[in-house]
Design an enzyme around this catalytic site. Sequence first.
Site, PDB file in Angstrom:
ATOM      1  N   HIS A 162       1.923   2.173   3.989  1.00  0.00           N
ATOM      2  CA  HIS A 162       0.576   1.805   4.416  1.00  0.00           C
ATOM      3  C   HIS A 162       0.480   1.935   5.928  1.00  0.00           C
ATOM      4  O   HIS A 162       1.489   2.046   6.623  1.00  0.00           O
ATOM      5  CB  HIS A 162       0.193   0.389   3.978  1.00  0.00           C
ATOM      6  N   ASP A 284      13.965  -8.962 -11.566  1.00  0.00           N
ATOM      7  CA  ASP A 284      15.361  -9.227 -11.212  1.00  0.00           C
ATOM      8  C   ASP A 284      15.535 -10.685 -10.784  1.00  0.00           C
ATOM      9  O   ASP A 284      14.912 -11.141  -9.828  1.00  0.00           O
ATOM     10  CB  ASP A 284      15.786  -8.290 -10.078  1.00  0.00           C
ATOM     11  N   SER A 299       7.560  -3.710   2.549  1.00  0.00           N
ATOM     12  CA  SER A 299       6.686  -2.534   2.494  1.00  0.00           C
ATOM     13  C   SER A 299       7.481  -1.275   2.789  1.00  0.00           C
ATOM     14  O   SER A 299       8.164  -1.185   3.802  1.00  0.00           O
ATOM     15  CB  SER A 299       5.563  -2.651   3.530  1.00  0.00           C
TER      16      SER A 299
END
Length: 335
Positions: A162, A284, A299
């Site tokens: 992003h 997980d 990110s």
Amino acid sequence: MQRFKKGLIIFLSVCALALCLVTALPVSAAPAEVYIGGMPAGFTLGIGGAQVIGTCEVLTREGSSCPAREAQLKAGDVIVEFAGMKVRCAEDIGAALALYRGGEASMTVRKGGETQKKQIEPALDAVTGRYKLGVLIRDSIAGIGTVTYIERGTRRFGALGHAVTGEEGELLSLSGEGSMYRCSIVNVVKGERGKAGELKGLFINDTCVATADKNCASGIYGNFSEEYDLSSLQCAPVGKEAQPGKASILTTTDGTDPKEYSVSIVKVDAQNGQNKNFVLKVTDGELLSQTGGIVQGMSGSPILQNGKLVGAVTHVFLNDPTRGYGIAIENMLGN
């Protein structure tokens, strides 16, 4: 995801490379195989001027005043020219003020891709004897993020998935080349419902390992130096499209080395124009125990499915940190 500070009236401030909503761009043909990332990286990115982050009073002999407020400077404005001088960094403002001798001065301000002229009359500080604008500014941002991939041969990388944006969500234009450094994760703030968690890291040293030359809707891009050793990184083919089902992410929650954690891709929306091409859920147990799910700093963490790189983590659901969005890898490659 980052913390640097400098100064008094003019200073370098920090802006998190946080999870944010942005639009993906079309890209060119992708390589067949790439090095897989997952390691944290520290970034410093110049923003092409001096960005206003606030205003303050200047104490003059006649009383207090705020030239910036009177000139209607707003947070997010980027000063690119002042008193006839180009402004590329905070120090340029100081240099121009040192030459200022009174009266109104013109400045050029950039915001949201548009520029406009403003007039401002700096105030003479009664304590320091220097002219000031009554403005708090920064000329760069710094923070940590995750490298998604490195192209074989070219050493070109993609990270974050992003854009890095300003205070009001505007795309920040880079000034020249940014720098990327090795980083170590030293602490984790777990994500909770209604509150995003965060990876906290430290730059390991001041040796730049890569340069960043592009900040766009699908991430930060640049090139690793020839001195950076890629031999320890695994390679994987590029997948064309993610499918609902089991997958994994490579991310780093402690130190410098990424680990693989299981996730599930629960929804695919390849036609979405933004970088929300699929929804994933962390399954997980170890990762859930460490982070609570997806947190800021993750990110760019690569997403693998059936041994192929299919995308990268981009967003977290604020009301459910175990879930988040991912960008399809074809929307990152080719930048």
